[in-house]
Motif scaffolding. Structure first.
Motif, PDB file in Angstrom:
ATOM      1  N   THR A   7     -18.094   1.370   7.050  1.00 23.33           N
ATOM      2  CA  THR A   7     -17.093   0.346   6.772  1.00 23.33           C
ATOM      3  C   THR A   7     -16.836   0.257   5.269  1.00 23.33           C
ATOM      4  OG1 THR A   7     -18.690  -1.462   6.580  1.00 23.33           O
ATOM      5  CG2 THR A   7     -17.792  -1.027   8.773  1.00 23.33           C
ATOM      6  N   ILE A   8     -15.742  -0.381   4.926  1.00 23.98           N
ATOM      7  CA  ILE A   8     -15.397  -0.635   3.536  1.00 23.98           C
ATOM      8  C   ILE A   8     -15.090  -2.120   3.394  1.00 23.98           C
ATOM      9  CG2 ILE A   8     -14.586   1.689   3.019  1.00 23.98           C
ATOM     10  CD1 ILE A   8     -11.724   0.750   3.527  1.00 23.98           C
ATOM     11  N   GLY A   9     -15.033  -2.581   2.165  1.00 28.35           N
ATOM     12  CA  GLY A   9     -14.774  -3.995   1.946  1.00 28.35           C
ATOM     13  C   GLY A   9     -13.321  -4.392   2.117  1.00 28.35           C
ATOM     14  N   PHE A  10     -12.389  -3.582   1.569  1.00 27.27           N
ATOM     15  CA  PHE A  10     -10.998  -4.002   1.499  1.00 27.27           C
ATOM     16  C   PHE A  10     -10.069  -2.800   1.618  1.00 27.27           C
ATOM     17  CE2 PHE A  10      -7.484  -5.370  -1.611  1.00 27.27           C
ATOM     18  CZ  PHE A  10      -6.780  -6.080  -0.651  1.00 27.27           C
ATOM     19  N   ALA A  11      -9.083  -2.927   2.487  1.00 31.82           N
ATOM     20  CA  ALA A  11      -8.025  -1.928   2.629  1.00 31.82           C
ATOM     21  C   ALA A  11      -6.700  -2.674   2.676  1.00 31.82           C
ATOM     22  CB  ALA A  11      -8.218  -1.108   3.901  1.00 31.82           C
ATOM     23  N   VAL A  12      -5.614  -1.963   2.412  1.00 25.97           N
ATOM     24  CA  VAL A  12      -4.282  -2.586   2.415  1.00 25.97           C
ATOM     25  C   VAL A  12      -3.324  -1.727   3.224  1.00 25.97           C
ATOM     26  CG1 VAL A  12      -2.314  -3.342   1.024  1.00 25.97           C
ATOM     27  CG2 VAL A  12      -4.627  -3.652   0.151  1.00 25.97           C
ATOM     28  N   VAL A  13      -2.465  -2.409   3.973  1.00 23.98           N
ATOM     29  CA  VAL A  13      -1.345  -1.777   4.661  1.00 23.98           C
ATOM     30  C   VAL A  13      -0.071  -2.219   3.942  1.00 23.98           C
ATOM     31  CG1 VAL A  13      -0.014  -1.629   6.799  1.00 23.98           C
ATOM     32  CG2 VAL A  13      -2.528  -1.675   6.883  1.00 23.98           C
ATOM     33  N   VAL A  14       0.667  -1.243   3.421  1.00 26.33           N
ATOM     34  CA  VAL A  14       1.944  -1.515   2.764  1.00 26.33           C
ATOM     35  C   VAL A  14       3.049  -1.262   3.787  1.00 26.33           C
ATOM     36  CG1 VAL A  14       3.535  -0.853   0.909  1.00 26.33           C
ATOM     37  CG2 VAL A  14       1.052  -0.886   0.490  1.00 26.33           C
ATOM     38  N   LEU A  15       3.873  -2.268   4.005  1.00 24.41           N
ATOM     39  CA  LEU A  15       4.976  -2.170   4.967  1.00 24.41           C
ATOM     40  C   LEU A  15       6.217  -1.660   4.242  1.00 24.41           C
ATOM     41  CD1 LEU A  15       4.416  -5.596   6.779  1.00 24.41           C
ATOM     42  CD2 LEU A  15       3.375  -3.363   7.278  1.00 24.41           C
ATOM     43  N   ALA A  16       6.583  -0.398   4.518  1.00 28.14           N
ATOM     44  CA  ALA A  16       7.678   0.237   3.778  1.00 28.14           C
ATOM     45  C   ALA A  16       8.659   0.958   4.691  1.00 28.14           C
ATOM     46  CB  ALA A  16       7.094   1.230   2.765  1.00 28.14           C
ATOM     47  N   GLY A  17       8.690   0.614   5.963  1.00 31.77           N
ATOM     48  CA  GLY A  17       9.526   1.365   6.882  1.00 31.77           C
ATOM     49  C   GLY A  17      10.575   0.569   7.610  1.00 31.77           C
ATOM     50  N   GLN A  50     -10.115   0.078  -1.218  1.00 35.88           N
ATOM     51  CA  GLN A  50     -10.762   1.375  -1.067  1.00 35.88           C
ATOM     52  C   GLN A  50      -9.877   2.356  -0.288  1.00 35.88           C
ATOM     53  OE1 GLN A  50     -12.622  -1.493  -0.207  1.00 35.88           O
ATOM     54  NE2 GLN A  50     -13.980  -1.535  -1.976  1.00 35.88           N
ATOM     55  N   GLU A  51      -8.915   1.824   0.467  1.00 38.62           N
ATOM     56  CA  GLU A  51      -8.011   2.676   1.237  1.00 38.62           C
ATOM     57  C   GLU A  51      -6.662   1.973   1.347  1.00 38.62           C
ATOM     58  OE1 GLU A  51      -7.896   4.946   5.585  1.00 38.62           O
ATOM     59  OE2 GLU A  51      -9.680   3.818   5.006  1.00 38.62           O
ATOM     60  N   VAL A  52      -5.578   2.755   1.239  1.00 37.33           N
ATOM     61  CA  VAL A  52      -4.222   2.223   1.355  1.00 37.33           C
ATOM     62  C   VAL A  52      -3.460   3.067   2.370  1.00 37.33           C
ATOM     63  CG1 VAL A  52      -2.031   1.759   0.168  1.00 37.33           C
ATOM     64  CG2 VAL A  52      -4.213   1.391  -1.030  1.00 37.33           C
ATOM     65  N   VAL A  53      -2.839   2.390   3.323  1.00 38.12           N
ATOM     66  CA  VAL A  53      -1.967   3.031   4.302  1.00 38.12           C
ATOM     67  C   VAL A  53      -0.564   2.501   4.078  1.00 38.12           C
ATOM     68  CG1 VAL A  53      -1.381   3.223   6.757  1.00 38.12           C
ATOM     69  CG2 VAL A  53      -3.772   3.375   6.030  1.00 38.12           C
ATOM     70  N   VAL A  54       0.402   3.401   3.992  1.00 36.85           N
ATOM     71  CA  VAL A  54       1.803   3.027   3.855  1.00 36.85           C
ATOM     72  C   VAL A  54       2.490   3.326   5.178  1.00 36.85           C
ATOM     73  CG1 VAL A  54       3.977   3.445   2.644  1.00 36.85           C
ATOM     74  CG2 VAL A  54       1.805   3.521   1.385  1.00 36.85           C
ATOM     75  N   VAL A  55       3.062   2.305   5.780  1.00 38.11           N
ATOM     76  CA  VAL A  55       3.814   2.495   7.020  1.00 38.11           C
ATOM     77  C   VAL A  55       5.267   2.709   6.611  1.00 38.11           C
ATOM     78  CG1 VAL A  55       4.417   1.562   9.274  1.00 38.11           C
ATOM     79  CG2 VAL A  55       2.182   1.032   8.265  1.00 38.11           C
ATOM     80  N   GLY A  56       5.645   3.969   6.578  1.00 33.05           N
ATOM     81  CA  GLY A  56       6.973   4.371   6.140  1.00 33.05           C
ATOM     82  C   GLY A  56       7.009   5.877   6.022  1.00 33.05           C
ATOM     83  N   ALA A  80       4.113  -2.574  12.625  1.00 32.46           N
ATOM     84  CA  ALA A  80       3.786  -1.784  11.438  1.00 32.46           C
ATOM     85  C   ALA A  80       2.383  -2.122  10.923  1.00 32.46           C
ATOM     86  CB  ALA A  80       4.825  -2.027  10.349  1.00 32.46           C
ATOM     87  N   LEU A  81       2.060  -3.403  10.830  1.00 28.98           N
ATOM     88  CA  LEU A  81       0.738  -3.808  10.360  1.00 28.98           C
ATOM     89  C   LEU A  81      -0.359  -3.223  11.244  1.00 28.98           C
ATOM     90  CD1 LEU A  81      -1.315  -5.476   8.737  1.00 28.98           C
ATOM     91  CD2 LEU A  81      -0.747  -7.424  10.205  1.00 28.98           C
ATOM     92  N   LEU A  82      -0.204  -3.339  12.550  1.00 33.93           N
ATOM     93  CA  LEU A  82      -1.251  -2.867  13.456  1.00 33.93           C
ATOM     94  C   LEU A  82      -1.311  -1.342  13.510  1.00 33.93           C
ATOM     95  CD1 LEU A  82      -0.911  -5.584  16.223  1.00 33.93           C
ATOM     96  CD2 LEU A  82      -2.600  -5.446  14.363  1.00 33.93           C
ATOM     97  N   THR A  83      -0.187  -0.673  13.351  1.00 26.19           N
ATOM     98  CA  THR A  83      -0.191   0.788  13.247  1.00 26.19           C
ATOM     99  C   THR A  83      -0.935   1.216  11.992  1.00 26.19           C
ATOM    100  OG1 THR A  83       1.884   1.003  14.466  1.00 26.19           O
ATOM    101  CG2 THR A  83       1.276   2.840  13.037  1.00 26.19           C
ATOM    102  N   GLY A  84      -0.664   0.527  10.885  1.00 29.72           N
ATOM    103  CA  GLY A  84      -1.369   0.818   9.643  1.00 29.72           C
ATOM    104  C   GLY A  84      -2.851   0.546   9.762  1.00 29.72           C
ATOM    105  N   ARG A  85      -3.219  -0.528  10.431  1.00 27.70           N
ATOM    106  CA  ARG A  85      -4.629  -0.852  10.632  1.00 27.70           C
ATOM    107  C   ARG A  85      -5.308   0.264  11.427  1.00 27.70           C
ATOM    108  NH1 ARG A  85      -9.235  -1.081  12.049  1.00 27.70           N
ATOM    109  NH2 ARG A  85     -10.459  -2.816  12.774  1.00 27.70           N
TER     110      ARG A  85
END
Length: 193
Positions: A7-17, A50-56, A80-85
């Motif tokens: 596991t990691i502490g913090f990840a982000v999903v960027v909504l760009a699509g 620690q990880e970034v996912v861009v949905v786009g 988009a959020l749940l796909t990124g997750r």
């Protein structure tokens, strides 16, 4: 608190699509502000993740990120959020969400949201009127527990997803809660110094 293995502490999903209807379908992620795209501004705001996912759609970026698309396309912010997750390589304890059209959000914004998250299921930035924006941090275990089935995600509003969660609103500092939805917003953004 020690993290579980894998596991990691913090990840982000960027909504760009999204469709950017009020921008006549223009690609918001590629709109420039101070010589960089809105997507680059969003990625910069995620520097503590620690990880970034861009949905786009994939484009070259200055920092390694994972790109993915929700299915069906243009399923809205919840899909988009749940796909990124789901695209994350490792499970985070907290998950940030950031709309690509919020270039005034900074790493400091996410730090403030994390402080507000303590004891709650999530913390979201508001605009100057108190309206919740698509910039927040969620406890992943609570998000997963509230997750709707795949068919219900399409077109679902974020407020509906968050309705059963204990969300604290965080007032903006300066203009950090402003987004870019219209050509007038793009013009105002260009006027920022």
């Amino acid at each position: 608190m020690e993290l579980e293995p894998g596991t990691i502490g913090f990840a982000v999903v960027v909504l760009a699509g999204g469709r950017a209807v009020r921008l006549d379908g223009a690609d918001k992620a590629s709109v420039e502000h101070h010589g960089r795209s809105l997507l680059e501004h969003a990625i910069e705001a995620c520097v503590d993740a620690q990880e970034v996912v861009v949905v786009g759609d994939p484009v070259p970026t200055t920092r390694p990120v994972t790109f993915c698309r929700e299915s069906p396309r243009y399923g809205g912010p919840v899909a988009a959020l749940l796909t990124g997750r789901d695209a994350l390589v490792r499970a985070p304890r907290s998950l940030g969400v950031l709309a690509v059209d919020m270039p005034r959000v900074t790493p400091w914004t996410f730090r403030r949201l994390h402080e507000a998250l303590d004891g709650h299921d999530g913390a979201f930035l508001t605009d100057g009127t108190g309206r919740r924006q698509l910039a927040g941090v969620l406890d992943v275990a609570r998000l997963d527990a509230a997750r709707p089935d795949h068919e219900s995600q399409h077109g679902m509003a974020i407020r509906r997803l968050l309705a059963g969660l204990d969300i604290v609103d965080v007032a903006p500092v300066g203009d950090e809660g402003r987004d870019v939805d219209t050509w007038a917003d793009v013009r105002d953004l260009a006027d920022d110094r």
